[in-house]
Design a protein around this motif. Structure first.
Motif, PDB file in Angstrom:
ATOM      1  N   GLU A 108      41.277  33.411  43.372  1.00 50.86           N
ATOM      2  CA  GLU A 108      40.870  33.600  41.980  1.00 50.86           C
ATOM      3  C   GLU A 108      41.582  34.798  41.372  1.00 50.86           C
ATOM      4  OE1 GLU A 108      36.833  34.691  39.451  1.00 50.86           O
ATOM      5  OE2 GLU A 108      36.642  34.046  41.536  1.00 50.86           O
ATOM      6  N   VAL A 109      41.961  34.651  40.120  1.00 53.50           N
ATOM      7  CA  VAL A 109      42.506  35.741  39.309  1.00 53.50           C
ATOM      8  C   VAL A 109      41.699  35.752  38.017  1.00 53.50           C
ATOM      9  CG1 VAL A 109      44.525  36.646  38.115  1.00 53.50           C
ATOM     10  CG2 VAL A 109      44.814  35.461  40.294  1.00 53.50           C
ATOM     11  N   SER A 110      41.014  36.862  37.763  1.00 59.05           N
ATOM     12  CA  SER A 110      40.137  36.942  36.589  1.00 59.05           C
ATOM     13  C   SER A 110      40.362  38.233  35.838  1.00 59.05           C
ATOM     14  CB  SER A 110      38.664  36.884  37.011  1.00 59.05           C
ATOM     15  OG  SER A 110      38.358  35.672  37.614  1.00 59.05           O
ATOM     16  N   MET A 111      40.005  38.207  34.573  1.00 61.27           N
ATOM     17  CA  MET A 111      39.974  39.409  33.754  1.00 61.27           C
ATOM     18  C   MET A 111      38.517  39.655  33.396  1.00 61.27           C
ATOM     19  SD  MET A 111      43.206  39.108  31.221  1.00 61.27           S
ATOM     20  CE  MET A 111      44.859  39.312  31.816  1.00 61.27           C
ATOM     21  N   VAL A 112      38.038  40.872  33.682  1.00 60.24           N
ATOM     22  CA  VAL A 112      36.652  41.222  33.406  1.00 60.24           C
ATOM     23  C   VAL A 112      36.609  42.546  32.664  1.00 60.24           C
ATOM     24  CG1 VAL A 112      35.733  39.985  35.416  1.00 60.24           C
ATOM     25  CG2 VAL A 112      36.359  42.379  35.639  1.00 60.24           C
ATOM     26  N   GLU A 113      35.508  42.755  31.954  1.00 62.57           N
ATOM     27  CA  GLU A 113      35.281  44.033  31.278  1.00 62.57           C
ATOM     28  C   GLU A 113      33.965  44.593  31.774  1.00 62.57           C
ATOM     29  OE1 GLU A 113      34.677  45.884  26.808  1.00 62.57           O
ATOM     30  OE2 GLU A 113      35.776  44.019  27.057  1.00 62.57           O
ATOM     31  N   ILE A 114      34.024  45.822  32.283  1.00 57.27           N
ATOM     32  CA  ILE A 114      32.824  46.494  32.781  1.00 57.27           C
ATOM     33  C   ILE A 114      32.785  47.888  32.181  1.00 57.27           C
ATOM     34  CG2 ILE A 114      31.649  47.385  34.824  1.00 57.27           C
ATOM     35  CD1 ILE A 114      32.847  45.063  36.382  1.00 57.27           C
ATOM     36  N   GLU A 115      31.726  48.168  31.457  1.00 58.49           N
ATOM     37  CA  GLU A 115      31.516  49.457  30.789  1.00 58.49           C
ATOM     38  C   GLU A 115      32.707  49.880  29.939  1.00 58.49           C
ATOM     39  OE1 GLU A 115      30.156  52.452  33.486  1.00 58.49           O
ATOM     40  OE2 GLU A 115      28.390  51.307  34.047  1.00 58.49           O
ATOM     41  N   GLY A 116      33.240  48.940  29.170  1.00 62.28           N
ATOM     42  CA  GLY A 116      34.322  49.233  28.238  1.00 62.28           C
ATOM     43  C   GLY A 116      35.713  49.266  28.849  1.00 62.28           C
ATOM     44  N   ILE A 122      41.368  40.228  41.606  1.00 63.13           N
ATOM     45  CA  ILE A 122      41.965  39.168  42.415  1.00 63.13           C
ATOM     46  C   ILE A 122      41.112  38.967  43.656  1.00 63.13           C
ATOM     47  CG2 ILE A 122      44.023  38.475  43.712  1.00 63.13           C
ATOM     48  CD1 ILE A 122      45.480  40.584  41.783  1.00 63.13           C
ATOM     49  N   GLY A 123      40.722  37.731  43.884  1.00 65.62           N
ATOM     50  CA  GLY A 123      39.987  37.364  45.091  1.00 65.62           C
ATOM     51  C   GLY A 123      40.886  36.553  46.010  1.00 65.62           C
ATOM     52  N   LEU A 124      40.864  36.901  47.290  1.00 64.06           N
ATOM     53  CA  LEU A 124      41.695  36.201  48.274  1.00 64.06           C
ATOM     54  C   LEU A 124      40.861  35.226  49.088  1.00 64.06           C
ATOM     55  CD1 LEU A 124      43.837  39.222  49.541  1.00 64.06           C
ATOM     56  CD2 LEU A 124      44.421  37.557  47.783  1.00 64.06           C
ATOM     57  N   ARG A 125      41.508  34.188  49.592  1.00 64.58           N
ATOM     58  CA  ARG A 125      40.849  33.222  50.458  1.00 64.58           C
ATOM     59  C   ARG A 125      40.698  33.799  51.860  1.00 64.58           C
ATOM     60  NH1 ARG A 125      42.559  29.958  46.880  1.00 64.58           N
ATOM     61  NH2 ARG A 125      43.245  27.903  46.710  1.00 64.58           N
ATOM     62  N   ASP A 150      29.639  48.248  38.652  1.00 63.32           N
ATOM     63  CA  ASP A 150      28.973  46.960  38.817  1.00 63.32           C
ATOM     64  C   ASP A 150      29.350  46.373  40.174  1.00 63.32           C
ATOM     65  OD1 ASP A 150      27.782  44.499  38.581  1.00 63.32           O
ATOM     66  OD2 ASP A 150      28.612  44.033  36.618  1.00 63.32           O
ATOM     67  N   ALA A 151      28.655  46.798  41.217  1.00 63.56           N
ATOM     68  CA  ALA A 151      28.968  46.362  42.585  1.00 63.56           C
ATOM     69  C   ALA A 151      28.763  44.865  42.756  1.00 63.56           C
ATOM     70  CB  ALA A 151      28.114  47.129  43.588  1.00 63.56           C
ATOM     71  N   ARG A 152      27.847  44.289  42.008  1.00 63.19           N
ATOM     72  CA  ARG A 152      27.569  42.855  42.129  1.00 63.19           C
ATOM     73  C   ARG A 152      28.790  42.032  41.738  1.00 63.19           C
ATOM     74  NH1 ARG A 152      26.127  39.992  37.951  1.00 63.19           N
ATOM     75  NH2 ARG A 152      25.520  41.861  36.828  1.00 63.19           N
ATOM     76  N   ARG A 153      29.453  42.419  40.645  1.00 65.91           N
ATOM     77  CA  ARG A 153      30.621  41.656  40.185  1.00 65.91           C
ATOM     78  C   ARG A 153      31.875  41.989  40.976  1.00 65.91           C
ATOM     79  NH1 ARG A 153      30.889  41.805  33.837  1.00 65.91           N
ATOM     80  NH2 ARG A 153      32.675  40.481  34.174  1.00 65.91           N
ATOM     81  N   ALA A 154      31.982  43.207  41.469  1.00 66.27           N
ATOM     82  CA  ALA A 154      33.191  43.616  42.188  1.00 66.27           C
ATOM     83  C   ALA A 154      33.165  43.208  43.649  1.00 66.27           C
ATOM     84  CB  ALA A 154      33.351  45.126  42.099  1.00 66.27           C
ATOM     85  N   GLY A 155      31.993  42.844  44.148  1.00 71.28           N
ATOM     86  CA  GLY A 155      31.825  42.611  45.570  1.00 71.28           C
ATOM     87  C   GLY A 155      32.686  41.525  46.185  1.00 71.28           C
ATOM     88  N   HIS A 156      32.966  40.445  45.476  1.00 68.30           N
ATOM     89  CA  HIS A 156      33.708  39.347  46.101  1.00 68.30           C
ATOM     90  C   HIS A 156      35.198  39.345  45.769  1.00 68.30           C
ATOM     91  CE1 HIS A 156      32.636  37.563  42.198  1.00 68.30           C
ATOM     92  NE2 HIS A 156      33.651  36.750  42.375  1.00 68.30           N
ATOM     93  N   TYR A 157      35.684  40.436  45.186  1.00 69.11           N
ATOM     94  CA  TYR A 157      37.115  40.557  44.908  1.00 69.11           C
ATOM     95  C   TYR A 157      37.771  41.480  45.924  1.00 69.11           C
ATOM     96  CZ  TYR A 157      36.050  38.264  40.522  1.00 69.11           C
ATOM     97  OH  TYR A 157      35.645  37.356  39.590  1.00 69.11           O
ATOM     98  N   ASP A 158      39.085  41.375  46.039  1.00 70.96           N
ATOM     99  CA  ASP A 158      39.823  42.151  47.036  1.00 70.96           C
ATOM    100  C   ASP A 158      40.730  43.214  46.431  1.00 70.96           C
ATOM    101  OD1 ASP A 158      39.088  40.724  49.607  1.00 70.96           O
ATOM    102  OD2 ASP A 158      39.731  39.050  48.347  1.00 70.96           O
ATOM    103  N   VAL A 159      41.191  43.008  45.195  1.00 69.37           N
ATOM    104  CA  VAL A 159      42.099  43.946  44.538  1.00 69.37           C
ATOM    105  C   VAL A 159      41.760  43.963  43.045  1.00 69.37           C
ATOM    106  CG1 VAL A 159      44.512  44.508  44.036  1.00 69.37           C
ATOM    107  CG2 VAL A 159      43.943  43.397  46.176  1.00 69.37           C
ATOM    108  N   ALA A 160      41.908  45.122  42.432  1.00 71.96           N
ATOM    109  CA  ALA A 160      41.711  45.240  40.985  1.00 71.96           C
ATOM    110  C   ALA A 160      42.795  46.140  40.392  1.00 71.96           C
ATOM    111  CB  ALA A 160      40.326  45.807  40.667  1.00 71.96           C
TER     112      ALA A 160
END
Length: 194
Positions: A108-116, A122-125, A150-160
Motif C-alpha cells: 500500500e502507498v497512501s497519503m494521510v494527514e495527521i495533526e496538520g 508505505i506498507g510492505l507485504r 496517531d499510533a493507530r494509523r501509523a502502526g501497519h505502515y513500514d516507512v513514511a
C-alpha cells in the motif's frame, strides 16, 4: 524529474533543514562560548604537577560541537527523496539511507494527514521475497514521529515521508507513482480535498 522509465518528485526548498542547522549553530556557539568563559582561566598544570583536565574543556566542547553539526549539514545536503520506475519505489525518508522497495513487496502507498502534517506512508507485504532494502530503525524516524501523533494509523505502515519536503500537489504526486505501480498495490489518497 520525469521520464518514460523513471520519475522523481521535485524537492521543495529545504527551509526546515536550514532552520534546524541555524538553531544548532546558534546553540552550539553559545555552549562553546559559555564553556570557554567558565574554563579559560584554568591552569594547564595542577599544584600537584598533574595535568588539569578542566583546562581542556573548551577544546573538547568545540570538538563535540563540530561532530554534532554533521547530521544537521547532512540533512541539508541529503534531502528526502521519492522516485519510482517499473521495478521499484525508491524512498529516502531522512538523510541516512535510500531505500529501494520493489513493487512486489509494496502492499500500500497512501497519503494521510495527521495533526496538520501530510505524509506519504508505505506498507510492505509480509512475504519471503527479501529483494530490495529492508527498512531499519534509522529509516523509520518519520514513521515514529507520525506514531506519536496517531499510533493507530501509523502502526501497519513500514516507512513514511513528509510531503512538505516536496514540491507539487498531492494529486499529481500520487498519479506519478500510480503510473508505475502494478495493479495489486493499493494507492490511496486520504488527504482532504482543497
Amino acid at each position: 524529474m520525469a521520464g518514460s522509465e523513471w520519475i522523481e518528485w521535485r524537492r521543495s526548498f529545504p527551509s526546515r533543514s536550514l532552520s534546524t542547522l541555524a538553531w544548532y549553530a546558534v546553540c552550539a556557539t553559545l555552549a562553546v562560548l559559555l564553556v570557554r568563559a567558565l574554563f579559560a582561566g584554568e591552569p594547564a598544570v595542577l599544584d600537584s604537577g598533574a595535568h588539569n583536565p578542566l583546562a581542556d574543556a573548551p577544546i573538547w566542547m568545540l570538538a563535540v560541537a563540530c561532530v554534532g553539526v554533521v547530521p544537521a549539514v547532512l540533512s541539508v545536503a541529503r534531502r528526502p527523496r521519492v522516485g519510482a520506475n517499473h521495478f521499484a519505489l525508491t524512498v529516502r525518508p531522512g538523510w541516512i539511507r535510500t531505500l529501494v522497495l520493489p513493487w512486489s513487496r509494496v502492499a500500500e502507498v497512501s497519503m494521510v494527514e495527521i495533526e496538520g502534517e501530510r505524509y506519504l506512508v508505505i506498507g510492505l507485504r509480509a512475504s519471503l521475497d527479501r529483494t530490495g532494502t529492508n527498512p531499519a530503525w534509522p529509516d523509520r524516524s518519520v514513521l515514529r514521529e507520525l506514531a506519536k501523533s496517531d499510533a493507530r494509523r501509523a502502526g501497519h505502515y513500514d516507512v513514511a515521508v513528509r510531503l512538505r519536503d516536496f514540491a507539487g500537489g498531492p494529486e499529481s504526486q500520487m498519479s506519478s507513482l500510480a503510473a508505475f505501480a502494478p495493479d495489486e498495490v493499493h494507492m490511496k489518497n486520504h488527504l482532504p480535498s482543497s
